[in-house]
Scaffold this active site. Structure first.
Site, PDB file in Angstrom:
ATOM      1  N   ASP A  62       0.942  -1.082  -0.100  1.00 25.23           N
ATOM      2  CA  ASP A  62      -0.113   0.026  -0.040  1.00 25.23           C
ATOM      3  C   ASP A  62       1.013   1.103  -0.075  1.00 25.23           C
ATOM      4  OD1 ASP A  62      -2.300   1.998   1.002  1.00 25.23           O
ATOM      5  OD2 ASP A  62      -3.194   0.324   1.164  1.00 25.23           O
ATOM      6  N   HIS A  82      -3.425   6.530   4.085  1.00 28.21           N
ATOM      7  CA  HIS A  82      -4.037   5.047   3.560  1.00 28.21           C
ATOM      8  C   HIS A  82      -3.573   3.879   4.171  1.00 28.21           C
ATOM      9  CE1 HIS A  82      -5.702   1.850   0.734  1.00 28.21           C
ATOM     10  NE2 HIS A  82      -6.898   2.860   0.700  1.00 28.21           N
ATOM     11  N   SER A 110     -11.245  -0.599   0.394  1.00 31.98           N
ATOM     12  CA  SER A 110      -9.855  -0.605   1.145  1.00 31.98           C
ATOM     13  C   SER A 110     -10.022  -1.047   2.291  1.00 31.98           C
ATOM     14  CB  SER A 110      -9.174   0.563   0.956  1.00 31.98           C
ATOM     15  OG  SER A 110      -8.476   0.789  -0.365  1.00 31.98           O
TER      16      SER A 110
END
Length: 508
Positions: free
Chosen positions: A142, A181, A335
């Protein structure tokens, strides 16, 4: 049954350093060329075909691909012409653009104190049995992870991970205000539970960070594929891919195949386009595809769905770790649903010793039907309590008796023009899964194909499933196979000759 003829930077040997000056993040001017393992090396196989204005900038000797970069001023037809020409070579299996993948999330206003996701999947009940184990590792491929966050610092060991965007050994975010994120995803899967601090993640597994997305939330196929291979080589039990949007890629397919065959369960986000088809990489048969649910367990409006979906999990307004001074925040997306499943997988492995294929079946067998169609929930909403407390041998979740039948047969291919097809009659009327493994000669490149529900042999251009990597070790996993006709399995020589073994494992 019938068979008839018809740690630090260790483990990095397969990934070379990027050429100085290779841009981080998306690499839109690059072409990826996959070569067979009978070639001397990926770079040598393509070097003399590269135009004068282009250059080989990267190679991965484990996944057997090279990256060729064209100048930004070059017209698109130059790359198209190169792809057309280079794929005519015998030792080149494919050529494709180095596509860009994006983090799959949707931002919301902050909502604190409402950490419903662990309760929705009954993690609190599972915690009565186990909080998870540090011997189980979840790799987050990620953005970088803020590994010194108070809820994450104890989940990382001395090997924090690797940065594939900037090509260095530190996966820490470059810009904390923008690069949150990966940290949010890591906190959902394995934020430290029962430490009197912040939030509780699903499992107390160890974490690894493979930084493959930039602070802008996007990354190239090659960086992501390299990170997946690296995570598998580090011994990751679960690899979380909360990203998508790049379309089908043979390079990415090779990476998830490599990871699965080397002991990692790959969990991936279904996509945030409200589409009736699952995005890649989640759509690969090796990946466990996850859709997102709202708190009321309806399908989230943004979530993709489709026939290739495996599981559902809470994904809307999920509270987790953050990179700025506020430390925690809520955001939404597939996600966020994906690390819920990854965390449950980690919890499960702390009490059950399961292969990636068996773990996949167990999570699906112990999922809970929340009243949605299979295209929207797959086998159901993942359930931590069921997964942890149900003996995999019991089948769980209506999954039968948990038995399996293994059949092995041998064959030989004489040249690159040779192939062999066999049929397999089912042992069970409704098996939960069939796994087909091919083991062939190391000095050849054999590929594996399968058809289900057709009663006809596959070909190299017409098939239901294909495992088509750079060597002769291939695997096809089919969940809930169609047993109306025999399974047809073909072994094909892309190059070379020799003996091979096919093993078919059917699971009740």
């Amino acid at each position: 049954m019938r068979l008839a003829a018809a740690a630090g930077l260790t483990g990095m040997a397969g990934v070379t350093s990027a050429t100085p000056g290779r841009s981080p993040g998306p690499k839109k001017n690059e072409v990826l060329i996959g070569v067979t393992n009978t070639a001397d090396s990926p770079q040598k196989a393509v070097q003399d075909a590269v135009p004068a204005n282009a250059e080989v900038v990267h190679e991965n000797k484990t996944l057997n691909y090279a990256a060729v970069k064209f100048p930004s001023s070059a017209p698109k037809r130059a790359r198209k012409n190169f792809i057309k020409a280079v794929t005519k070579r015998d030792d080149v299996k494919y050529a494709e653009k180095n596509a860009t993948y994006e983090a799959l999330y949707t931002a919301n206003d902050p909502k604190y104190g409402n950490q419903y996701a662990p309760k929705q999947v009954n993690a609190d009940t599972a915690w009565d049995t186990t909080l998870g184990s540090s011997s189980v590792t979840i790799a987050v491929v990620d953005q970088g992870v803020k590994y010194d966050h108070p809820d994450l610092s104890s989940r990382f060991g001395s090997n924090k991970g690797k940065d594939f965007v900037d090509n260095d050994g530190d996966p820490y975010p470059d810009l904390l205000s923008d690069e949150y994120h990966g940290t949010h995803v890591a906190g959902i899967a394995a934020g430290t539970t029962d430490n009197n601090t912040g939030v509780g993640g699903i499992s107390n597994s160890s974490l690894l960070s493979g930084r493959a997305l930039s602070e802008n939330g996007s990354g190239s196929t090659s960086d992501i594929a390299d990170a997946i291979e690296w995570a598998a080589d580090q011994g990751a039990d679960v690899i979380n891919l909360s990203l998508g949007g790049g379309g089908y890629s043979s390079t990415m397919k090779s990476a998830v195949s490599y990871a699965t065959q080397n002991g990692s369960l790959v969990v991936a986000a279904a996509g945030n386009d409200s589409s009736g088809s699952i995005s890649y990489p989640a759509a690969y048969s090796e990946c466990l595809a996850v859709s997102a649910l709202d708190p009321d367990e309806t399908l989230a409006s943004y979530s993709n769905y489709g026939s290739k979906l495996d599981l559902a999990a809470p994904g809307t307004n999920v509270l987790s770790c953050w990179t700025t001074s506020q430390k925690y925040n809520e955001i939404s997306g597939t996600s966020m649903a994906t690390p819920v499943v990854a965390g449950v997988a980690g919890l499960t492995l702390s009490v059950h010793d399961l292969s990636p294929a068996d773990l996949r079946v167990h999570l699906k067998n112990t999922a809970v039907d929340v009243g949605l169609s299979s295209s929207k929930q797959g086998s159901g909403r993942v359930d931590a309590a069921n997964a942890v407390t149900t003996d995999p041998g019991d089948g769980g979740g209506g999954g039968g008796g948990g038995g399996s039948k293994e059949t092995t047969y041998n064959g030989r291919l004489s040249s690159s023009s040779d192939s062999s097809c066999s049929s397999y009659s089912w042992n069970y009327s409704s098996p939960s899964q069939v796994v087909v493994d091919l083991s062939g000669p190391s000095n050849a490149d054999f590929d594996l194909y399968a058809n289900e529900g057709r009663g006809t042999c596959p070909t190299t251009s017409n098939y239901d499933y294909r495992s088509w990597t750079y060597d002769s070790n291939e695997q096809i996993i089919i969940d809930n196979p169609d047993t109306s006709t025999d399974l047809s399995v073909m072994v094909d020589s892309y190059s070379g000759s020799g003996a091979y073994t096919v093993t078919i494992t059917e699971k009740e």
